[in-house]
Design an enzyme around this catalytic site. Structure first.
Site, PDB file in Angstrom:
ATOM      1  N   LYS A  60       0.839  -1.211   0.000  1.00 44.41           N
ATOM      2  CA  LYS A  60       0.000   0.000   0.000  1.00 44.41           C
ATOM      3  C   LYS A  60       0.871   1.258   0.000  1.00 44.41           C
ATOM      4  CE  LYS A  60      -0.302  -0.447   5.039  1.00 44.41           C
ATOM      5  NZ  LYS A  60      -1.114  -0.990   6.144  1.00 44.41           N
ATOM      6  N   ARG A  72     -10.456  -0.976  15.016  1.00 43.66           N
ATOM      7  CA  ARG A  72     -10.101  -0.042  13.956  1.00 43.66           C
ATOM      8  C   ARG A  72     -10.911  -0.346  12.699  1.00 43.66           C
ATOM      9  NH1 ARG A  72      -4.126   0.442  11.209  1.00 43.66           N
ATOM     10  NH2 ARG A  72      -4.773  -1.596  10.446  1.00 43.66           N
ATOM     11  N   TYR A  88      17.062  29.373  10.541  1.00 43.13           N
ATOM     12  CA  TYR A  88      15.862  30.095  10.986  1.00 43.13           C
ATOM     13  C   TYR A  88      15.784  30.155  12.507  1.00 43.13           C
ATOM     14  CZ  TYR A  88      13.750  30.123   6.329  1.00 43.13           C
ATOM     15  OH  TYR A  88      13.480  30.353   5.013  1.00 43.13           O
ATOM     16  N   MET A 124      12.853  23.970   4.481  1.00 42.38           N
ATOM     17  CA  MET A 124      12.112  23.253   3.447  1.00 42.38           C
ATOM     18  C   MET A 124      13.043  22.480   2.505  1.00 42.38           C
ATOM     19  SD  MET A 124       9.415  24.702   0.616  1.00 42.38           S
ATOM     20  CE  MET A 124       8.336  25.465   1.804  1.00 42.38           C
TER      21      MET A 124
HETATM   22  C1  LIG Z   1      -0.372  -2.080   6.724  1.00 44.75           C
HETATM   23  C2  LIG Z   1      -0.950  -3.396   7.085  1.00 44.75           C
HETATM   24  C3  LIG Z   1      -0.142  -4.555   7.139  1.00 44.75           C
HETATM   25  C4  LIG Z   1       1.362  -4.501   7.008  1.00 44.75           C
HETATM   26  O1  LIG Z   1       1.892  -4.032   8.218  1.00 44.75           O
HETATM   27  P1  LIG Z   1       3.476  -3.939   8.501  1.00 44.75           P
HETATM   28  O2  LIG Z   1       3.564  -3.582   9.936  1.00 44.75           O
HETATM   29  O3  LIG Z   1       3.990  -2.871   7.604  1.00 44.75           O
HETATM   30  O4  LIG Z   1       4.060  -5.254   8.183  1.00 44.75           O
HETATM   31  C5  LIG Z   1      -0.759  -5.771   7.340  1.00 44.75           C
HETATM   32  N1  LIG Z   1      -2.102  -5.857   7.542  1.00 44.75           N
HETATM   33  C6  LIG Z   1      -2.894  -4.765   7.536  1.00 44.75           C
HETATM   34  C7  LIG Z   1      -4.354  -4.923   7.756  1.00 44.75           C
HETATM   35  C8  LIG Z   1      -2.351  -3.508   7.321  1.00 44.75           C
HETATM   36  O5  LIG Z   1      -3.136  -2.427   7.327  1.00 44.75           O
END
Ligand SMILES: *Cc1c(COP(=O)(O)O)cnc(C)c1O
Length: 378
Positions: free
Chosen positions: A51, A151, A274, A322
């Site tokens: 992702k 969640r 800065y 930046m």
């Molecule tokens: C992002 C995610 C993972 C992968 O998690 P990592 O800690 O990066 O290995 C696996 N399962 C779900 C549901 C996730 O949202």
């Protein structure tokens, strides 16, 4: 004498690379990490969570490398990420799951790109059942049971309701039952066995028993019980350490090499950057490098953050701007010169994340668009 490049030829003149920060991404290291995780996962198939554009590293380049290493099951968060991934994959039978599920009117998109939705609620189950009844031959789906993270996924009440009313799953072709661990990075955390137990109970109570999946990267290190049929590591593939308190043998994937633009000899009392937040305590050599928060180097990383030059550690002084960071290069007089590159991340991604009060996941996914991205190996 400098002559203006011919206007008809300017498009073929390459943009400057010397003055730009470079992002090195080691594709062979990704493949090594995949194989290492596969060894940890025992008899379970090892999938890949890819992702957010492979945690910022570029799914287009990462996905085929994972396929070559043997990966056939991929997980994304959004359907659009899945559609893009479909075009990057070489194997027509590679499977793509979409964690965030789907809503009414989105189903055609899942069909068109052969994406498997992760159904996170009874409503999504009902929707997918209606869709599947209309169109045979569509992709199967995963079912996500919330085992305590609160969640995403079916709540305990919804899971009980589904177990009592199994006909709701009729015509829903399920290929996977999954859940997600909240505290897998802490091996001794009591949430781990509790979630494991809840997951097993849900799997028994529900009508079909498709393949099961529980482990993210950290879950791959919790032992055989957590592997089930399929694991879903993400961060560990990209070189982030998923567990606290120990360091698995993962290869670093990402390093940043930021060129020194200027050097400055400072005297006691000279301010830097800065807010004039830093003042030189004595004679110092400061270097200014082309890297800043627009590139994903967090402002919060200034205190305790550092780069390295030929193995020497250059602490950040003053604020992160930046486009620029100033570092104390007093220990590198003679080699700290304009054009030389200061390295960040690499083997100490976690230390840099710590310094910025965050985690490697956030550092990677914040990496900006201005880098000269260089992929090695693969
Ligand atoms: C992002 C995610 C993972 C992968 O998690 P990592 O800690 O990066 O290995 C696996 N399962 C779900 C549901 C996730 O949202």
């Amino acid at each position: 004498m400098w002559t203006r490049p011919d206007a008809t030829r300017t498009s073929t003149v390459k943009p400057p690379a010397v003055s730009r920060p470079r992002l090195n991404i080691d594709l062979d290291a990704v493949a090594r990490n995949y194989r290492f995780l596969a060894e940890q996962s025992g008899r379970a198939e090892t999938g890949a969570t890819i992702k957010a554009d492979a945690y910022g590293l570029g799914a287009e380049r990462i996905a085929p490398v994972l396929e070559d290493a043997g990966c056939r099951t991929f997980f994304v968060a959004h359907a659009q990420e899945g559609a893009a991934l479909r075009t990057f994959l070489k194997q027509p039978d590679s499977v793509i799951y979409v964690y965030n599920g789907l809503f009414e009117s989105e189903e055609d998109y899942f069909f068109a790109h052969r994406l498997r939705p992760v159904l996170n609620s009874l409503d999504q189950i009902d929707l997918w059942r209606a869709v599947s009844a209309r169109a045979a031959g569509g992709p199967p789906a995963a079912l996500h049971i919330d085992t305590g993270m609160n969640r995403l996924g079916l709540s305990p009440e919804e899971t009980r309701a589904l177990a009592a009313e199994p006909q709701r799953l009729e015509d829903v072709r399920l290929s996977l039952l999954m859940s997600h661990l909240a505290c897998a990075d802490e091996a001794a955390h009591s949430m781990n066995p509790r979630q494991l137990k809840t997951f097993r109970e849900a799997a028994r109570a529900l009508p079909e028993t498709p393949r099961l999946s529980l482990a993210n990267s950290a879950g791959c290190f919790l032992g055989e019980d957590y592997g089930f049929d399929l694991t879903r590591p993400g961060i560990a593939l990209y070189g982030g350490n998923p567990v606290s308190g120990e360091t698995p043998a993962l290869s670093p994937v990402v390093s940043v090499a930021a060129p020194i633009l200027q050097t400055r000899r400072l005297k006691a009392g000279d301010p830097v950057g800065y807010g004039a937040e830093f003042t030189a305590p004595g004679d110092m050599l400061a270097v200014t490098v082309a890297l800043g928060y627009a590139d994903g180097f967090l402002r919060a990383g200034a205190h305790g953050g550092y780069g390295t030059l030929e193995g020497a550690r250059l602490p950040i002084i003053g604020r992160v701007s930046m486009d620029l960071i100033v570092l104390d290069a007093s220990s590198c007089a003679g080699i700290a010169e304009p054009g030389r590159r200061v390295r960040f991340f690499g083997g100490d991604l976690e230390a840099q994340a710590d310094a910025a009060g965050t985690i490697s996941y956030e550092l990677l996914t914040r990496l900006g668009e201005r880098f000269d991205r260089v992929y090695e190996g693969g």
